[in-house]
Scaffold this motif. Structure first.
Motif, PDB file in Angstrom:
ATOM      1  N   LYS A   1      -6.202  12.207   1.584  1.00  0.00           N
ATOM      2  CA  LYS A   1      -6.246  13.517   0.920  1.00  0.00           C
ATOM      3  C   LYS A   1      -4.963  13.792   0.148  1.00  0.00           C
ATOM      4  N   SER A   2      -3.835  13.198   0.624  1.00  0.00           N
ATOM      5  CA  SER A   2      -2.556  13.498  -0.019  1.00  0.00           C
ATOM      6  C   SER A   2      -2.514  12.998  -1.467  1.00  0.00           C
ATOM      7  N   ILE A   3      -3.352  12.015  -1.823  1.00  0.00           N
ATOM      8  CA  ILE A   3      -3.353  11.563  -3.226  1.00  0.00           C
ATOM      9  C   ILE A   3      -4.708  11.831  -3.890  1.00  0.00           C
ATOM     10  N   LYS A   4      -5.473  12.758  -3.308  1.00  0.00           N
ATOM     11  CA  LYS A   4      -6.827  13.013  -3.802  1.00  0.00           C
ATOM     12  C   LYS A   4      -6.847  13.414  -5.286  1.00  0.00           C
ATOM     13  N   ASP A   5      -5.889  14.250  -5.684  1.00  0.00           N
ATOM     14  CA  ASP A   5      -5.884  14.713  -7.076  1.00  0.00           C
ATOM     15  C   ASP A   5      -5.623  13.577  -8.054  1.00  0.00           C
ATOM     16  N   ASP A   6      -5.015  12.497  -7.574  1.00  0.00           N
ATOM     17  CA  ASP A   6      -4.712  11.367  -8.448  1.00  0.00           C
ATOM     18  C   ASP A   6      -5.664  10.202  -8.203  1.00  0.00           C
ATOM     19  N   SER A   7      -6.783  10.459  -7.522  1.00  0.00           N
ATOM     20  CA  SER A   7      -7.661   9.351  -7.143  1.00  0.00           C
ATOM     21  C   SER A   7      -9.053   9.466  -7.741  1.00  0.00           C
ATOM     22  N   LEU A   8      -9.611   8.296  -8.056  1.00  0.00           N
ATOM     23  CA  LEU A   8     -11.037   8.166  -8.330  1.00  0.00           C
ATOM     24  C   LEU A   8     -11.594   7.222  -7.271  1.00  0.00           C
TER      25      LEU A   8
ATOM     26  N   ALA B   1      -4.665   3.255   3.703  1.00  0.00           N
ATOM     27  CA  ALA B   1      -3.964   4.519   3.915  1.00  0.00           C
ATOM     28  C   ALA B   1      -3.059   4.429   5.142  1.00  0.00           C
ATOM     29  N   LEU B   2      -3.575   3.814   6.204  1.00  0.00           N
ATOM     30  CA  LEU B   2      -2.771   3.702   7.427  1.00  0.00           C
ATOM     31  C   LEU B   2      -1.558   2.801   7.213  1.00  0.00           C
ATOM     32  N   MET B   3      -1.769   1.679   6.497  1.00  0.00           N
ATOM     33  CA  MET B   3      -0.628   0.792   6.236  1.00  0.00           C
ATOM     34  C   MET B   3       0.392   1.518   5.366  1.00  0.00           C
TER      35      MET B   3
ATOM     36  N   SER C   1      -7.579   4.123  -8.008  1.00  0.00           N
ATOM     37  CA  SER C   1      -8.981   4.106  -7.556  1.00  0.00           C
ATOM     38  C   SER C   1      -9.083   3.441  -6.196  1.00  0.00           C
ATOM     39  N   LEU C   2      -9.961   4.007  -5.373  1.00  0.00           N
ATOM     40  CA  LEU C   2     -10.182   3.512  -4.013  1.00  0.00           C
ATOM     41  C   LEU C   2     -11.679   3.304  -3.797  1.00  0.00           C
ATOM     42  N   TYR C   3     -12.007   2.543  -2.745  1.00  0.00           N
ATOM     43  CA  TYR C   3     -13.416   2.285  -2.427  1.00  0.00           C
ATOM     44  C   TYR C   3     -14.045   3.526  -1.797  1.00  0.00           C
ATOM     45  N   LYS C   4     -15.251   3.867  -2.268  1.00  0.00           N
ATOM     46  CA  LYS C   4     -15.891   5.130  -1.904  1.00  0.00           C
ATOM     47  C   LYS C   4     -16.477   5.146  -0.494  1.00  0.00           C
ATOM     48  N   TRP C   5     -16.848   3.966   0.025  1.00  0.00           N
ATOM     49  CA  TRP C   5     -17.496   3.950   1.349  1.00  0.00           C
ATOM     50  C   TRP C   5     -16.503   3.603   2.456  1.00  0.00           C
ATOM     51  N   ALA C   6     -15.255   4.076   2.314  1.00  0.00           N
ATOM     52  CA  ALA C   6     -14.263   4.123   3.397  1.00  0.00           C
ATOM     53  C   ALA C   6     -13.618   2.792   3.781  1.00  0.00           C
TER      54      ALA C   6
ATOM     55  N   TRP D   1       0.822  -1.212   0.000  1.00  0.00           N
ATOM     56  CA  TRP D   1       0.000   0.000   0.000  1.00  0.00           C
ATOM     57  C   TRP D   1       0.856   1.262   0.000  1.00  0.00           C
ATOM     58  N   ALA D   2       2.077   1.184   0.580  1.00  0.00           N
ATOM     59  CA  ALA D   2       2.952   2.360   0.553  1.00  0.00           C
ATOM     60  C   ALA D   2       3.255   2.738  -0.895  1.00  0.00           C
ATOM     61  N   ASP D   3       3.507   1.733  -1.745  1.00  0.00           N
ATOM     62  CA  ASP D   3       3.736   2.007  -3.163  1.00  0.00           C
ATOM     63  C   ASP D   3       2.471   2.536  -3.829  1.00  0.00           C
ATOM     64  N   PHE D   4       1.330   1.947  -3.427  1.00  0.00           N
ATOM     65  CA  PHE D   4       0.053   2.361  -4.011  1.00  0.00           C
ATOM     66  C   PHE D   4      -0.184   3.854  -3.775  1.00  0.00           C
ATOM     67  N   PHE D   5       0.236   4.359  -2.601  1.00  0.00           N
ATOM     68  CA  PHE D   5       0.007   5.767  -2.264  1.00  0.00           C
ATOM     69  C   PHE D   5       1.169   6.666  -2.712  1.00  0.00           C
ATOM     70  N   ASP D   6       2.219   6.070  -3.309  1.00  0.00           N
ATOM     71  CA  ASP D   6       3.382   6.861  -3.698  1.00  0.00           C
ATOM     72  C   ASP D   6       3.214   7.348  -5.143  1.00  0.00           C
ATOM     73  N   THR D   7       2.737   8.584  -5.300  1.00  0.00           N
ATOM     74  CA  THR D   7       2.429   9.071  -6.656  1.00  0.00           C
ATOM     75  C   THR D   7       3.686   9.498  -7.404  1.00  0.00           C
ATOM     76  N   GLU D   8       4.807   9.647  -6.690  1.00  0.00           N
ATOM     77  CA  GLU D   8       6.033  10.032  -7.392  1.00  0.00           C
ATOM     78  C   GLU D   8       6.692   8.831  -8.056  1.00  0.00           C
ATOM     79  N   LYS D   9       6.798   7.754  -7.276  1.00  0.00           N
ATOM     80  CA  LYS D   9       7.416   6.542  -7.815  1.00  0.00           C
ATOM     81  C   LYS D   9       6.489   5.853  -8.821  1.00  0.00           C
TER      82      LYS D   9
END
Lengths: 368, 282
Positions: free
Chosen positions: A222-229, A198-200, A186-191, A172-180
């Motif tokens: 929120k840190s990857i919101k611009d790159d997320s659906l 995100a925590l992992m 895409s993420l699940y809408k109902w949390a 998940w760290a890679d999944f949230f790393d928009t630079e690398k």
């Protein structure tokens, strides 16, 4: 309450009598009318269903056929009772509405285990009868007072091998790393699942997630919101990936195989840190078939039914006995297979049952 | 009986079944919702007080109103020009246009929403074509954002804007425009000073219709917004089905209802609503 129970039993007896020709149609209809069961429901056979069928409330699609062959057939063989379906999707609000209205038409709802926690305390569910249902045929902690996990599904992710083939994302760290790993995700809408991922990604170990640190999780989201659906249904998650809208997609792990096939292997499933979600069978309070619902759940716990659900729906067994019988071709896609079981983390249904509503609203506020 | 008919017009007897239906099946549930909004989870105005406390709710309402206003402006302006063209072209062309309009009108909202994804999505027809001819390097983000929601909603709403305008324009007395030209006004002057004022009832009707329908949009924002455009209708459904905060849902529903009623009331201060809905001006 007593009156209603009496009425129900009278109606069930008369449904039998009517079917066997001991009671004429008019009398039967009059009885239905007196007890407040809709004529149309009777005409559709629901009153009879109450007497000798179990009604399973699921999500339609393939599940009707799969639940029928995996659980329905052995259940009918063992008890002589049939299985019918309500495919309208037992969302928490619908279960509450059904029980509150007093017109309960379903026996077993294919829901989440956290629903058993939140609807259990409000008195909307029948307790699970553990003299019929087995606590050992599910993972520890997944047999609760008002619901028992029968299958597992999970939150994993797929990635685009054309974009990241040489150095694929691992966790998940890679999944949230928009630079690398640039590109939309895409993420699940109902949390659910999204918060844990995100925590992992932020460094929380998978076995120390709960209670969720909401502020920390939302900041990461929120840190990857611009790159997320964000997707709201399995098919939407699937189409976002298959239509090339995202390079990294969180998906329900049982969809992994279909996605790999539909993209000719371009997208690949990663099960590392996948979150196992306990899918549970719960029984609405005052269900028409009464105790038969428990026998139905017990049937679903059997190894053969579990493996059949895996084969037909891609839902992973939650009965540990079935784990080492997962066939070779399902190993990558079953979340508790020998190949995956050491990499995964487990959802806490109790935390979600108690805090889910607030978490969903906070998540929606963060992404919109 | 004669005594009864003297006091109660016999027409009421014919309307009575309908009235009973409306009251029980429509007013009943609405009152139930209003009741829920002040009783769940506890009696009082707690649900309404949330509006003052929660930035999230205000933001959702603002998103909804903003999207509805933009949708209404675009739908009505485009609808006006379409209706104008339809009234002023040959009957044959007009029939073609009406057919196309009605075909769009009848196609399911789901189909129309997903069609936009195929057309304007990241790997959609338009983006792929533009990339292939070298006009763009990166795909343009038409969909899965607020722009996508607006495109989908305006497209869905145009027929609703056109139809009332068409009725209004067709019933104009064209001799008035001739008289205006005859008295020396230019075409532009005639349009702004004669034609537009005469079609105002149609304009108001289509504005109201589009705005009110837009307020309840659910499917289009949910799909084309990519999860980032949260409007009131979707939020209500989440509160009902997922988070079980029925009081909040009922409060928002009541708020939308009162919003629409207040809008109608304000309009009625400026003009007779019966003219808007096709009644006589007197």
């Amino acid at each position: 309450m007593l009156g209603r129970q009496f009425m129900k039993e009278t109606l069930q007896d008369s449904a039998h009598a009517y079917k066997e020709g001991r009671m004429d149609r008019r009398t039967f209809l009059a009885l239905c009318g007196a007890s407040g069961v809709a004529m149309s429901a009777v005409m559709a056979g629901d009153a009879q269903a109450a007497a000798d069928h179990v009604v399973m409330w699921n999500w339609g699609g393939q599940s009707e056929e799969c639940h029928g062959s995996a659980i329905g057939d052995p259940f009918t063989e063992a008890t002589g009772m049939g299985l019918r379906f309500d495919t309208s999707g037992p969302l928490e609000g619908k279960i509450k509405e059904m029980v509150d209205s007093g017109n309960v038409t379903a026996d077993v709802a294919d829901a989440d285990l956290f629903n058993a926690v939140s609807l259990g305390v409000t008195g909307h569910l029948e307790p699970i009868d553990y003299s019929v249902v087995s606590k050992d045929k599910t993972l520890p902690g997944f047999a609760l007072e008002h619901g028992v996990s029968v299958i597992l599904y999970g939150y994993a992710f797929v990635y685009d091998t054309e974009a990241f083939g040489d150095n694929p994302p691992q966790n998940w760290a890679d999944f949230f790393d928009t630079e690398k790993f640039p590109g939309m995700r895409s993420l699940y809408k109902w949390a659910n699942g999204s918060l844990e991922a995100a925590l992992m990604a932020d460094g929380v170990p998978g076995d120390a997630l709960y209670p969720l640190d909401m502020d920390r999780a939302l900041a990461k989201i929120k840190s990857i919101k611009d790159d997320s659906l964000y997707w709201g249904s399995g098919s939407e998650a699937h189409s976002m990936v298959v239509n090339g809208e995202v390079s990294l997609g969180m998906v329900w792990q049982n969809r992994g195989r279909n996605i790999e096939n539909d993209t000719d292997g371009r997208f690949k499933l990663v099960n590392n840190q996948a979150m196992a979600m306990p899918g549970a069978y719960i029984v609405p309070k005052g269900n028409p078939a009464g105790a038969a619902a428990m026998q139905f759940i017990a049937t679903a716990q059997e190894v053969s039914a579990q493996l059949s659900l895996l084969d037909c729906l891609g839902m992973t067994p939650s009965n540990p006995e079935a784990f080492d019988q997962i066939p070779e071709d399902q190993q990558p896609y079953a979340i508790t297979s020998a190949m995956n079981i050491d990499k995964i983390v487990y959802n806490d249904p109790v935390w979600w049952g108690e805090n889910g509503g607030a978490a969903v609203n906070a998540f929606l506020d963060a992404i919109s | 009986m004669p005594l009864l008919t003297r006091h109660i017009h016999p027409g009421w007897l014919i309307i009575a079944p309908l009235l009973v239906l409306v009251v029980t099946l429509y007013l009943g549930p609405i009152l139930n919702i209003l009741w829920l909004s002040v009783t769940d989870p506890e009696p009082g105005l707690g649900n309404y007080a949330q509006l003052g406390e929660s930035d999230a709710l205000i933001r959702i309402i603002w998103t909804t109103v903003r999207i509805c206003i933009i949708t209404t402006v675009f739908s009505v302006v485009l609808g006006y020009s379409i209706a104008y063209a339809m009234v002023h072209c040959h009957q044959r062309q007009k029939n073609y246009m009406l057919t196309l309009l009605l075909v769009a009108f009848w196609i399911s909202i789901l189909v129309r929403t997903f069609s936009w994804l195929m057309l304007l999505g990241r790997r959609g027809l338009v983006n792929v074509a533009l990339e292939d001819i070298g006009l763009i390097v990166e795909p343009i983000a038409f969909m899965r954002n607020e722009l996508g929601v607006l495109i989908g909603m305006v497209h869905y709403m145009i027929p609703y804007a056109v139809l009332p305008l068409l009725v209004s324009m067709q019933s104009l007395d064209t001799r008035v425009m001739d008289a205006s030209r005859n008295l020396g006004a230019s075409g532009v002057q005639t349009f702004w000073r004669i034609y537009l004022p005469m079609t105002t009832p149609g304009l108001v009707a289509s504005t109201l219709l589009v705005f009110i329908l837009s307020l309840g949009f659910y499917v289009t924002p949910a799909i084309l917004g990519g999860g980032k455009v949260l409007m009131v209708a979707e939020y209500i459904s989440v509160q009902l089905l997922v988070t079980l905060q029925w009081g909040t849902a009922a409060m928002l529903a009541a708020l939308m209802l009162f919003g629409v009623l207040a809008m109608l009331w304000m309009m009625s201060r400026f003009m007779k609503l019966s003219t808007v809905f096709g009644g006589s001006t007197r």
